[in-house]
Structure formats: C-alpha cells, structure tokens
Design an enzyme around this catalytic site. Sequence first.
Site, PDB file in Angstrom:
ATOM      1  N   TYR A  39      15.143  29.988   8.575  1.00  0.00           N
ATOM      2  CA  TYR A  39      13.929  30.663   9.038  1.00  0.00           C
ATOM      3  C   TYR A  39      13.862  30.661  10.557  1.00  0.00           C
ATOM      4  O   TYR A  39      14.097  29.629  11.195  1.00  0.00           O
ATOM      5  CB  TYR A  39      12.688  29.946   8.506  1.00  0.00           C
ATOM      6  CG  TYR A  39      12.430  30.159   7.025  1.00  0.00           C
ATOM      7  CD1 TYR A  39      12.208  31.432   6.509  1.00  0.00           C
ATOM      8  CD2 TYR A  39      12.383  29.076   6.161  1.00  0.00           C
ATOM      9  CE1 TYR A  39      11.946  31.612   5.153  1.00  0.00           C
ATOM     10  CE2 TYR A  39      12.124  29.247   4.808  1.00  0.00           C
ATOM     11  CZ  TYR A  39      11.911  30.528   4.307  1.00  0.00           C
ATOM     12  OH  TYR A  39      11.656  30.689   2.967  1.00  0.00           O
TER      13      TYR A  39
ATOM     14  N   LYS B 240       0.848  -1.213   0.000  1.00  0.00           N
ATOM     15  CA  LYS B 240       0.000   0.000   0.000  1.00  0.00           C
ATOM     16  C   LYS B 240       0.874   1.251   0.000  1.00  0.00           C
ATOM     17  O   LYS B 240       2.083   1.177   0.303  1.00  0.00           O
ATOM     18  CB  LYS B 240      -0.895  -0.020   1.239  1.00  0.00           C
ATOM     19  CG  LYS B 240      -0.112   0.023   2.556  1.00  0.00           C
ATOM     20  CD  LYS B 240      -0.976  -0.250   3.775  1.00  0.00           C
ATOM     21  CE  LYS B 240      -0.145  -0.272   5.039  1.00  0.00           C
ATOM     22  NZ  LYS B 240      -0.930  -0.692   6.219  1.00  0.00           N
TER      23      LYS B 240
HETATM   24  C1  LIG Z   1      -0.186  -1.751   6.869  1.00  0.00           C
HETATM   25  C2  LIG Z   1      -0.813  -3.030   7.257  1.00  0.00           C
HETATM   26  C3  LIG Z   1      -0.032  -4.196   7.458  1.00  0.00           C
HETATM   27  C4  LIG Z   1       1.476  -4.182   7.434  1.00  0.00           C
HETATM   28  O1  LIG Z   1       1.971  -3.699   8.662  1.00  0.00           O
HETATM   29  P1  LIG Z   1       3.553  -3.667   8.921  1.00  0.00           P
HETATM   30  O2  LIG Z   1       3.674  -3.217  10.319  1.00  0.00           O
HETATM   31  O3  LIG Z   1       4.090  -2.647   7.949  1.00  0.00           O
HETATM   32  O4  LIG Z   1       4.056  -5.014   8.649  1.00  0.00           O
HETATM   33  C5  LIG Z   1      -0.688  -5.382   7.688  1.00  0.00           C
HETATM   34  N1  LIG Z   1      -2.039  -5.438   7.750  1.00  0.00           N
HETATM   35  C6  LIG Z   1      -2.808  -4.345   7.617  1.00  0.00           C
HETATM   36  C7  LIG Z   1      -4.277  -4.480   7.711  1.00  0.00           C
HETATM   37  C8  LIG Z   1      -2.224  -3.099   7.377  1.00  0.00           C
HETATM   38  O5  LIG Z   1      -2.996  -2.016   7.249  1.00  0.00           O
END
Ligand SMILES: *Cc1c(COP(=O)(O)O)cnc(C)c1O
Length: 374
Positions: free
Chosen positions: A261, A36
Amino acid sequence: MTTFNRAEARIDLDRITANVAYLKNIAGVDLMAVVKADAYGHGLVPVARAALAGGATSLGVALLEEAITLRGAGITAPILAWLVPPGSDYKSAIDRDIDLAAPSLVALKEISSAVVNRRARVHLEVDTGMTRGGFLSEWDSLEASHLAGIEVVGIFSHFARADEPDQEQNVEQRDRFAAMSKKLEALGLSHVPQHLSNSAATLKDPASRFNMVRTGIAIYGLTPDVKTLGSSHSLGLKAAMSLHAKLHLVKNVPANSPVGYGATAITERYTKLGIVAMGYADGIPRIAQGAGIFVHGKRAPIIGRVSMDQFVVDLGPDSAAISGDWVEIFGDGIAGGYTAEDWGNASGSINYEIVTRIGPRVPRIYRSQTLDRE
Ligand SMILES: *Cc1c(COP(=O)(O)O)cnc(C)c1O
C-alpha cells in the site's frame, strides 16, 4: 483437534517458571507475578500457574475480571486487582477473596459498604510521584473510621522512571513511600506489607524492595528497557514468547517493483520476496520498519507497509526459503533473529506493547516439561 496453519505464538512456560525463580532469588523478598492483560499477551491462566511454580507468592492483575478468571481456574494464591473502578461489583471480589487496591477515600467507602460477612482485603495505593493512581493529598485525611470492615494487607506505590536507575525521582519516590507508610502505625496498623518495585527496580534498586516486588515484564524474560538496562539476555532473563508465521508465498520480483500500500518501498534489485501471513490485525505494528523475520538462519527485513493480515519481507535473491516455510518474527534473539525489543524499536514503541498486543486470532501454543498440561 484444530490445526493452526498460519501463525502462532509459542510460549515456553518453563522459562516463565525459571525467570520467576531467578527474580525472586535476586529480590530476596516475596514476589507478586504481574499477569494483567492476558499475562502480557502470553495467556493468563497458564502463565499464572507457571509463575506460582517458580515461587511467586501472589498474582497481580489490573481488572477484577482477570482476578475472577484466575479464581475460576482454581488458583487459590493471593490475587491483587488494582484497577477496579467505582461502581464495580466489589462484593464478588470479597466473596472470592480477591485483594483490592484502594486509591481514595471514595474507593474505601465503596469497598467498606460492600462488606457483608468476611472483611475485604485491601492494599492502600499511594501516589509517591508518578501522579497517576493512588492517594495524594487525601492521605492526610485517612482515619481508622474509613477502614470499617477492611483488613489492610498492603501499601503500595508505582515507579515512573525505574527503567532509568540514575534518575533522582526514584530516590524521591522511595523516600516518599517510606514516609507515607509511616502513617499506618498512627492508625494502629503495624507490619503492613509494603511493595513498590516493578521489574526494573527489582533488577536495579535493592533499596526499594521492601517486603515484596511486583514483577511483570521480567517474568516473561524481557528487559524493562533495552537501552538503559541492557538486553534480556544480559540481565539473565529468558524470553518466553516467540512469534511464528508461515510464508504464505515466496516469489521472484524484478528490480524497481513498488511494494505494498502506498508503494512506500521499491525493490532495489532482482530479489525474492516473502509474504508473511500476519498483519496489524494480529498485533504487527503497521508502522514497523527495520525489523523483519528470521528464516533459514538469516534475517529478512520488512519491505513496504504492514497490512492487516500480511506483510512482505525481502528474503534476498539467494534465499533458500520457499512458500509454506515457517519463519520466526521474534524470539529470544540468541540464534540471530529479531527480538520483541527490536520490534518495539522498529515501531516507536517498547517490547511491552509488542507482546501485549499480539491479537486474539493468534493461537498460543504452550510448551512445558514440568507443568501438567490441561
Ligand atoms: C504493570 C504493573 C507492574 C509491572 O510492571 P513491569 O514493568 O512490567 O514489571 C507493577 N505494578 C503495577 C501497579 C503495574 O501496573
């Protein structure tokens, strides 16, 4: 060919392949590679291919668009999209053989009514204690009649505290997951694959692996939590991304010069400052303090506030760095440079957020000895 002359994120796809193979071997069950958010900033399609080459049996994404992009790139492995809100184009998911997560009866109803020819492939999402997505009280009301046109191909839940392996909540969530899964048999569904573990649980909690693990951060070679689980390196993972930028300018600056800044920092001595051509528009956190860059084998810390397109580092009076040198902002840390974890710590955040927010104007440069390049 465009030449990129300012900043780049270098992605070693072979490391992703190797991390997946390593994690799959640890887990001893199927592995869903979580890609994702543009594969945590590493690039959706190239990472998906690298993960499949390492033995990932499926891919996990949040959005339907992400899944459709993967299918559009010709990827045929199972893909689960778990954040597909009401009113989405479920039909296009079903047509493309994309698995959908259902967290409620309403979602099941909507998916069910989108079914025309082939059945929809659905993973039932249950809330075992994170109190975010998934069935909670409604689970008791679920009946076989809610599953018309639906093939249940998984049941899953998500840990809230897997990066704190000693927390009792992990055991509670695992037990609740096992108990909630039992209901499926009463509905006439047997042998539905169960998945609960994220990266941290995959590494630290063998009892939670069930039939499949869903690993995200670890496939990128990053530790789920440097404080509780240790460094990426100590976990046997290889960081796939390193972030590089050019020194736009190196110049000598007298003592007592206010920098940036708000003049939040003042040079303590005559020194050389380097202006790094990346800023918060590129995902460098504006509040970062205590991280920096690595150049000519030495660390140089940030001085002053990060601005939109650039930040300033104190190279020290004896630095050999010159204008135009490439520097490493973060990488695997093995040679002594900063890591994504260091940048997370420096900005009140975590490595996940650092890599995921590297902006779209930073080109990703891919390296692989083994995968075909497009
Ligand atoms: C993002 C996500 C993962 C992966 O989690 P990690 O800590 O990056 O391994 C697994 N399951 C779901 C539902 C997620 O949203």
